[in-house]
Design an enzyme around this catalytic site. Structure first.
Site, PDB file in Angstrom:
ATOM      1  N   GLY A   1      22.684  31.766  -0.532  1.00 53.68           N
ATOM      2  CA  GLY A   1      21.521  31.024  -0.068  1.00 53.68           C
ATOM      3  C   GLY A   1      20.329  31.940   0.054  1.00 53.68           C
ATOM      4  O   GLY A   1      20.436  33.005   0.659  1.00 53.68           O
TER       5      GLY A   1
ATOM      6  N   CYS B   1      24.945  28.142   1.572  1.00 56.47           N
ATOM      7  CA  CYS B   1      24.902  28.983   2.768  1.00 56.47           C
ATOM      8  C   CYS B   1      26.037  30.009   2.866  1.00 56.47           C
ATOM      9  O   CYS B   1      27.152  29.778   2.415  1.00 56.47           O
ATOM     10  CB  CYS B   1      24.917  28.185   4.054  1.00 56.47           C
ATOM     11  SG  CYS B   1      23.663  26.906   4.095  1.00 56.47           S
TER      12      CYS B   1
ATOM     13  N   ASN C   1      28.191  26.578   7.325  1.00 56.52           N
ATOM     14  CA  ASN C   1      28.246  26.452   5.867  1.00 56.52           C
ATOM     15  C   ASN C   1      29.065  25.208   5.557  1.00 56.52           C
ATOM     16  O   ASN C   1      30.198  25.086   6.023  1.00 56.52           O
ATOM     17  CB  ASN C   1      28.908  27.699   5.264  1.00 56.52           C
ATOM     18  CG  ASN C   1      29.181  27.567   3.762  1.00 56.52           C
ATOM     19  OD1 ASN C   1      30.106  28.174   3.250  1.00 56.52           O
ATOM     20  ND2 ASN C   1      28.398  26.778   3.055  1.00 56.52           N
ATOM     21  N   GLY C   2      28.471  24.297   4.777  1.00 54.81           N
ATOM     22  CA  GLY C   2      29.188  23.071   4.420  1.00 54.81           C
ATOM     23  C   GLY C   2      28.300  21.865   4.617  1.00 54.81           C
ATOM     24  O   GLY C   2      27.075  21.992   4.726  1.00 54.81           O
TER      25      GLY C   2
ATOM     26  N   TYR D   1      32.144  29.975  -9.772  1.00 57.13           N
ATOM     27  CA  TYR D   1      30.746  30.367  -9.781  1.00 57.13           C
ATOM     28  C   TYR D   1      30.185  30.872  -8.463  1.00 57.13           C
ATOM     29  O   TYR D   1      29.501  31.886  -8.418  1.00 57.13           O
ATOM     30  CB  TYR D   1      29.924  29.159 -10.283  1.00 57.13           C
ATOM     31  CG  TYR D   1      28.450  29.231 -10.044  1.00 57.13           C
ATOM     32  CD1 TYR D   1      27.679  30.253 -10.610  1.00 57.13           C
ATOM     33  CD2 TYR D   1      27.797  28.285  -9.271  1.00 57.13           C
ATOM     34  CE1 TYR D   1      26.316  30.322 -10.394  1.00 57.13           C
ATOM     35  CE2 TYR D   1      26.428  28.342  -9.057  1.00 57.13           C
ATOM     36  CZ  TYR D   1      25.708  29.362  -9.617  1.00 57.13           C
ATOM     37  OH  TYR D   1      24.362  29.435  -9.399  1.00 57.13           O
TER      38      TYR D   1
END
Ligand code: SF4
Length: 486
Positions: A50, A23, A125-126, A268
């Site tokens: 995402g 996300c 996010n997480g 990445y």
């Protein structure tokens, strides 16, 4: 509305052989500006984090309106959607699901809920590691859930505590004391923007300023750049900010714990043009490649990178080794996230759907192939075969991270431990499995050096099993086969 394939990545190549992002979040407070369009462009910049769903919520002083749907940002919003989202504050979200069914519209974010007569929208996010525990206790108190995400648990807790204290800031503060795990959250009301980050700072969250004076929060700095906002600073672990007509207010909502930014952001996840911990990720990846050239030299004719993150690392390897750098693979950028089923004959093309080799560049060459990680090994194996079929004489794989041996519990989809090839196989066994002539990984030490920071500022649990938080037994169950040291 029927969306038959939402969330089921077509089985081009079974599951992707690298960790999947979890996300992107974005928020803007800018009265007088077109906040929906600013958010739309911010989400475009965060699309790589995402691609399953996207949403924008806008507060106009009286209410909060949300538009969200499955698919890429460019597919979800029309010109007229954005025209109808008017207000002074907005937030946006791009989703890759790691918790909750990816097929449910309710699970797409922003998550909309009510606190008495007040409407809030929240994007996260997480991943929390105590979601079940919190859900069970809330359900025991009669709370009903509409979705299966931990984001709804956060929103529900904030609502619960805000009703007790009559102020959202206190609601957020009390919620932060209870939730455990990784969270970078943006929340809006009808007239204010809030953002808060977990006390370890596992997922990134940055603050920016628009030239006209508005404020922006974004998962990455590339979300600021695209709308001309200046990067002010990273949000601190455990910090909460509120931006409204009363101005910018920041507070340390919960004490900072050991900083543990996910090092995979450097390897990445994050875009190469983003800046984290004051380091441009392109430069960090270039240095990772250069370190590999020193640690694991090889005689070869050409260095190529596996797009996208392998490319700057390949450039670094080439510079440090003196071996020429070339473009040997071209990426079909969004094919892995199409919602149209491929025919059987297309499906059989496997990795070719995602990567196309440049035969005239590769043929007869001894190749150094630089990639960011090997998770399950299947894609690396197909990549090696693809390059051999394109005429490569030798293939020397160089990986800009150490072997991935431990799964992630903080919002990154890395499978269960028994599916991680390096958890059970030695480097040479992995080499044999993927069919390369040689294989070398970057060491943990060199990976950290390339970031310009210290090892004690990162979560590197994928590589060393040292999780920044103790993982509850119910969460570990089924995912771990070895005992971690965290
Ligand atoms: S376990 Fe791995 S992917 Fe998850 S936060 Fe830590 S370093 Fe990142």
């Amino acid at each position: 509305m029927t969306i038959p394939h939402f969330g089921e990545e077509p089985d081009f190549d079974q599951r992707p052989d690298r960790p999947e992002e979890a996300c992107g979040v974005f928020g803007v407070y800018a009265p007088g500006e077109d906040v929906a369009r600013l958010t739309y462009f911010g989400l475009h910049a965060l699309q790589h984090r995402g691609q399953e769903s996207a949403g924008i919520a806008v507060g106009d002083g009286e209410t909060v309106t949300v538009t969200k749907n499955h698919g890429l940002v460019s597919k979800v919003f029309t010109e007229s959607d954005l025209d109808s989202l008017t207000g002074s504050v907005a937030l946006g979200h791009t989703r890759y699901s790691t918790t909750g069914s990816s097929t449910s519209w309710e699970n797409a974010q922003p998550h909309l809920s009510a606190i008495g007569h007040q409407v809030i929208a929240l994007a996260h996010n997480g991943n929390l590691i105590n979601t079940s525990e919190l859900r069970d206790s809330l359900k025991g108190n009669g709370v009903r859930f509409r979705s299966t995400t931990d984001s709804e648990v956060i929103a529900t807790l904030i609502g619960h505590f805000t009703q007790q204290h009559h102020h959202i800031r206190e609601g957020i503060r009390d919620t932060m004391k209870l939730i455990r795990g990784a969270y970078s959250v943006v929340l809006i009301t009808e007239e204010a923007l809030y953002a808060f980050r977990d006390p370890h700072g596992i997922r990134p969250l940055v603050l920016g300023r628009l030239p006209q004076g508005g404020w922006v929060v974004s998962s990455e700095t590339c979300g600021l750049d695209i709308i001309g906002a200046e990067h002010v600073r990273d949000m601190n672990p455990g910090e909460m900010v509120k931006i409204s007509a009363d101005g910018f207010q920041a507070e340390q909502a919960v004490p900072t714990e050991k900083p543990s930014l996910c090092i995979f952001e450097f390897i990445y996840f994050a875009r190469p043009d983003s800046v984290l911990y004051d380091c441009t990720l392109y430069e960090a990846r270039r240095l990772m490649g250069a370190a590999l050239a020193v640690d694991a030299p090889v005689e070869a004719d050409l260095v190529i990178g596996v797009p996208d993150s392998g490319v700057p690392a390949a450039a670094g390897f080439a510079q440090a080794s003196g071996i020429p750098f070339g473009e040997g693979l071209v990426k079909n950028r969004y094919v892995g996230r199409t919602f149209i089923s491929p025919t059987q004959s297309i499906r059989q093309q496997g990795i070719r759907l995602k990567l196309n080799p440049l035969r005239h560049v590769i043929e007869g060459k001894r190749l150094v192939v630089v990639d960011d990680s090997i998770v399950r090994g299947n894609t690396s194996r197909k990549l090696v075969q693809l390059l051999r079929d394109a005429g490569a004489a030798e293939i020397h794989m160089r990986i800009t991270s150490p072997p991935v041996r431990w799964p992630c519990f903080f919002g990154i989809d890395t499978d269960t431990q028994d599916q991680l090839i390096a958890s059970a196989k030695s480097v040479d066994e992995v080499r044999e499995f993927i069919g390369a002539d040689s294989l070398a990984y970057l060491t943990l030490e060199d990976m950290v050096i390339a970031t310009g920071r210290g090892a004690d500022e990162f979560c590197m649990a994928c590589f060393d099993g040292d999780y920044p938080l103790e993982i509850p037994e119910s969460v570990r169950k089924g995912k771990l086969v070895l005992e971690s040291c965290g």
